[in-house]
Design a protein around this motif. Structure first.
Motif, PDB file in Angstrom:
ATOM      1  N   LEU A  47       0.948  -1.184   0.041  1.00 38.75           N
ATOM      2  CA  LEU A  47       0.082  -0.207   0.056  1.00 38.75           C
ATOM      3  C   LEU A  47       0.769   1.322  -0.057  1.00 38.75           C
ATOM      4  O   LEU A  47       1.858   1.168   0.778  1.00 38.75           O
ATOM      5  N   VAL A  48       0.582   2.331  -0.743  1.00 42.72           N
ATOM      6  CA  VAL A  48       1.249   3.269  -0.871  1.00 42.72           C
ATOM      7  C   VAL A  48       0.342   4.642  -0.012  1.00 42.72           C
ATOM      8  O   VAL A  48       0.892   5.117   0.820  1.00 42.72           O
ATOM      9  N   ALA A  49      -0.850   4.746  -0.630  1.00 40.51           N
ATOM     10  CA  ALA A  49      -1.782   5.909  -0.117  1.00 40.51           C
ATOM     11  C   ALA A  49      -3.291   5.222  -0.341  1.00 40.51           C
ATOM     12  O   ALA A  49      -3.450   4.845  -1.471  1.00 40.51           O
ATOM     13  N   ALA A  50      -4.088   5.642   0.437  1.00 43.37           N
ATOM     14  CA  ALA A  50      -5.488   5.125   0.365  1.00 43.37           C
ATOM     15  C   ALA A  50      -6.283   5.970   1.383  1.00 43.37           C
ATOM     16  O   ALA A  50      -5.892   6.418   2.440  1.00 43.37           O
ATOM     17  N   TYR A  51      -7.512   6.178   0.774  1.00 45.01           N
ATOM     18  CA  TYR A  51      -8.674   6.824   1.386  1.00 45.01           C
ATOM     19  C   TYR A  51      -9.162   5.517   2.321  1.00 45.01           C
ATOM     20  O   TYR A  51      -9.371   4.375   1.823  1.00 45.01           O
ATOM     21  N   THR A  52      -9.548   5.905   3.565  1.00 47.60           N
ATOM     22  CA  THR A  52     -10.450   4.799   4.269  1.00 47.60           C
ATOM     23  C   THR A  52     -11.504   5.693   4.636  1.00 47.60           C
ATOM     24  O   THR A  52     -11.944   6.957   4.700  1.00 47.60           O
ATOM     25  N   SER A  53     -12.576   4.862   5.392  1.00 45.52           N
ATOM     26  CA  SER A  53     -13.675   5.253   6.046  1.00 45.52           C
ATOM     27  C   SER A  53     -14.687   6.057   4.813  1.00 45.52           C
ATOM     28  O   SER A  53     -15.183   6.967   5.140  1.00 45.52           O
ATOM     29  N   GLY A  54     -14.494   5.427   3.739  1.00 42.96           N
ATOM     30  CA  GLY A  54     -15.409   6.100   2.635  1.00 42.96           C
ATOM     31  C   GLY A  54     -14.781   7.680   2.093  1.00 42.96           C
ATOM     32  O   GLY A  54     -15.335   8.220   1.436  1.00 42.96           O
ATOM     33  N   GLY A  55     -13.611   7.816   2.626  1.00 44.88           N
ATOM     34  CA  GLY A  55     -12.829   8.916   1.994  1.00 44.88           C
ATOM     35  C   GLY A  55     -12.773   9.835   3.056  1.00 44.88           C
ATOM     36  O   GLY A  55     -12.178  11.102   2.850  1.00 44.88           O
ATOM     37  N   SER A  56     -13.152   9.440   4.465  1.00 44.55           N
ATOM     38  CA  SER A  56     -12.915  10.497   5.538  1.00 44.55           C
ATOM     39  C   SER A  56     -11.411  10.474   5.984  1.00 44.55           C
ATOM     40  O   SER A  56     -11.356  11.802   6.458  1.00 44.55           O
ATOM     41  N   ASN A  57     -10.654   9.827   5.670  1.00 46.19           N
ATOM     42  CA  ASN A  57      -9.574   9.384   6.338  1.00 46.19           C
ATOM     43  C   ASN A  57      -8.490   9.134   5.224  1.00 46.19           C
ATOM     44  O   ASN A  57      -8.832   8.464   4.035  1.00 46.19           O
ATOM     45  N   THR A  58      -7.155   9.177   5.703  1.00 50.87           N
ATOM     46  CA  THR A  58      -6.104   8.711   4.576  1.00 50.87           C
ATOM     47  C   THR A  58      -5.152   7.954   5.324  1.00 50.87           C
ATOM     48  O   THR A  58      -4.897   8.016   6.479  1.00 50.87           O
ATOM     49  N   ASN A  59      -4.567   6.898   4.635  1.00 50.51           N
ATOM     50  CA  ASN A  59      -3.439   6.222   5.471  1.00 50.51           C
ATOM     51  C   ASN A  59      -2.247   6.248   4.323  1.00 50.51           C
ATOM     52  O   ASN A  59      -2.569   6.171   3.052  1.00 50.51           O
ATOM     53  N   TYR A  60      -1.177   6.495   4.471  1.00 49.87           N
ATOM     54  CA  TYR A  60       0.148   6.389   3.689  1.00 49.87           C
ATOM     55  C   TYR A  60       1.164   5.387   4.395  1.00 49.87           C
ATOM     56  O   TYR A  60       1.352   5.211   5.513  1.00 49.87           O
ATOM     57  N   ALA A  61       1.940   5.105   3.562  1.00 45.86           N
ATOM     58  CA  ALA A  61       2.892   4.037   3.904  1.00 45.86           C
ATOM     59  C   ALA A  61       3.861   5.046   4.536  1.00 45.86           C
ATOM     60  O   ALA A  61       4.208   6.322   4.152  1.00 45.86           O
ATOM     61  N   ASP A  62       4.903   4.755   5.610  1.00 43.94           N
ATOM     62  CA  ASP A  62       5.683   5.287   6.165  1.00 43.94           C
ATOM     63  C   ASP A  62       6.656   5.786   5.317  1.00 43.94           C
ATOM     64  O   ASP A  62       7.612   6.915   5.415  1.00 43.94           O
TER      65      ASP A  62
END
Length: 118
Positions: A47-62
């Motif tokens: 995973l590089v970057a993704a939206y979560t919670s239907g777009g409410s949040n984001t996750n990024y690889a360190d």
């Protein structure tokens, strides 16, 4: 029919920038979490970057925090990945991903090659 089409990959020098685009069709954005993954030769997909919670949040690889930014244009049904300060270790095929929020269902684009080299 769900379809994800990536574009924007190419060859760039270390320290340069690229912006990847993913045009999505056949999905309701509220039901999917959109994101970007990559796979380098001999490596597992990550995973590089993704939206979560239907777009409410984001996750990024360190490894990309502070350098990459995921964004979206809902009117165009398009997700972007802005990549700055690129490093050779960023070289990979980058895939757009749409994950259905309510079951383990994933859709993938065909990928776009990013090569960072001097």
């Amino acid at each position: 029919q769900v379809q994800l089409v990536e574009s924007g990959g190419g060859l760039v020098q270390p320290g340069g920038s690229l912006r990847l685009s993913c045009a999505a069709s056949g999905i309701n954005r509220s039901a999917y979490n959109m994101g970007w993954y990559r796979q380098a030769p001999g490596k597992q997909r990550e995973l590089v970057a993704a939206y979560t919670s239907g777009g409410s949040n984001t996750n990024y690889a360190d490894s990309v925090k502070g350098r990459f930014t995921i964004s979206r244009d809902n009117a165009k049904n398009t997700v972007y990945l802005q990549m700055n300060s690129l490093k050779p270790e960023d070289t990979a095929v980058y895939y757009c991903n749409a994950k259905y929020r309510w079951s383990p269902v994933n859709y993938w684009g065909q990928g776009t090659q990013v090569t960072v080299s001097s």
